[in-house]
Design an enzyme around this catalytic site. Structure first.
Site: not given
Length: 291
Positions: A116, A43, A153
């Site tokens: 995300k 990331e 993540c």
């Protein structure tokens, strides 16, 4: 028989964008040299993990997708090497900012982006200051080497994310990551918990999973310091780790799977046959009491 070789990578980052892109390219070339078809970089690898601090100056790091230097470079590299590359970057879209992953197919084409969905906020991980919650929803992509699903993540802690991608036909789950020490408690080491949760996603959804984390110690601008614990890994369809990096070394891991064999096992196991979607309404509410 559809064999695919997956690669996880991990590296330390500097504050030099071109240096980080070059280092990531070196690992991609190494992975491709080992036969990898789908290669995952961590990331926000273009620079330091700037989310340690809430500083307006860091918004200047964001770019539009078509202006991002890593996306442009890795589109060329993917075409040259014939590999699939999810590319994590800080996206600016008009007045919105996202933690985004661009999906580059093996011919260099940009299949789309995922923004995300789950944005963390905690000591050393001040992401809500920088990122809007993603508006793409969970997505999967048909690539040259199978249908992949990508979370970023903090998404990896949510079984709903992995299951949604599996329900959309994902054959492989991929999670670029930046996680390490916790400023709130220096003795707290979440690395095993982090791995176990994702191994559960692989086992529960009966498909391989790749997680790529960063390494190294990075200082914030206001006296904070995070040490990223690496431990990148690849899990098989039963959730067992088949390749794992250590906590400190730049690494390239690979593992090969037959996606047809995995699909046959997934069908035979009966998990998706026996799901009771009619009973799962409670997970669509925050308090377990849907309207």
């Amino acid at each position: 028989m559809r064999k695919v070789t997956l690669a996880a990578t991990q590296m330390a980052c500097s504050d030099d964008v071109q240096d980080n892109i070059a280092r990531a390219e070196g690992m991609i070339r190494e992975a491709a040299g080992k036969g990898a078809n789908i290669i995952l970089i961590q990331e926000l690898f273009e620079g330091l993990y700037f989310c340690q601090d809430e500083l307006p100056q860091h918004f200047a790091r964001a770019t539009a997708t078509d202006a991002n230097p890593a996306v442009a470079r890795f589109r060329d590299l993917a075409k040259e090497l014939g590999v699939v590359l999810p590319v994590s970057f800080f996206e600016k879209a008009n007045n919105a900012f996202f933690n985004t992953c661009a999906i580059v197919d093996a011919d260099g084409s940009l299949l789309g982006t995922y923004r995300k969905s789950h944005i963390p906020q905690g000591a050393g991980y001040q992401e809500k200051y920088y990122f809007n919650p993603g508006d793409t929803g969970f997505r999967v992509w048909d690539t040259a080497f199978g249908r992949i699903g990508v979370g970023v993540c903090w998404d990896q802690w949510f079984p709903e994310c992995a299951r949604s991608m599996a329900l959309m036909g994902a054959e492989v789950l991929l999670y670029p990551t930046a996680i390490g020490s916790e400023l709130i408690d220096p003795d707290w080491d979440s690395s095993k918990h982090w791995q176990t949760v994702m191994q559960g996603h692989a086992g529960a959804n009966l498909m391989p999973l790749v997680a790529s984390n960063r390494i190294g110690t990075e200082a914030g601008k206001r006296g904070t310091e995070l040490t990223f614990y690496g431990s990148s890994f690849i899990a098989d369809w039963q959730g067992q780790k088949v390749a794992e990096a250590d906590r400190t070394s730049q690494s390239v891991l690979t593992a090969t799977f037959d996606l047809d064999e995995v699909a046959a096992n997934r069908a035979a196991w009966g998990v998706f046959r026996d799901r009771r979607a009619d009973l799962y309404g409670r997970i669509t509410s925050l308090d377990g009491n849907p309207a």
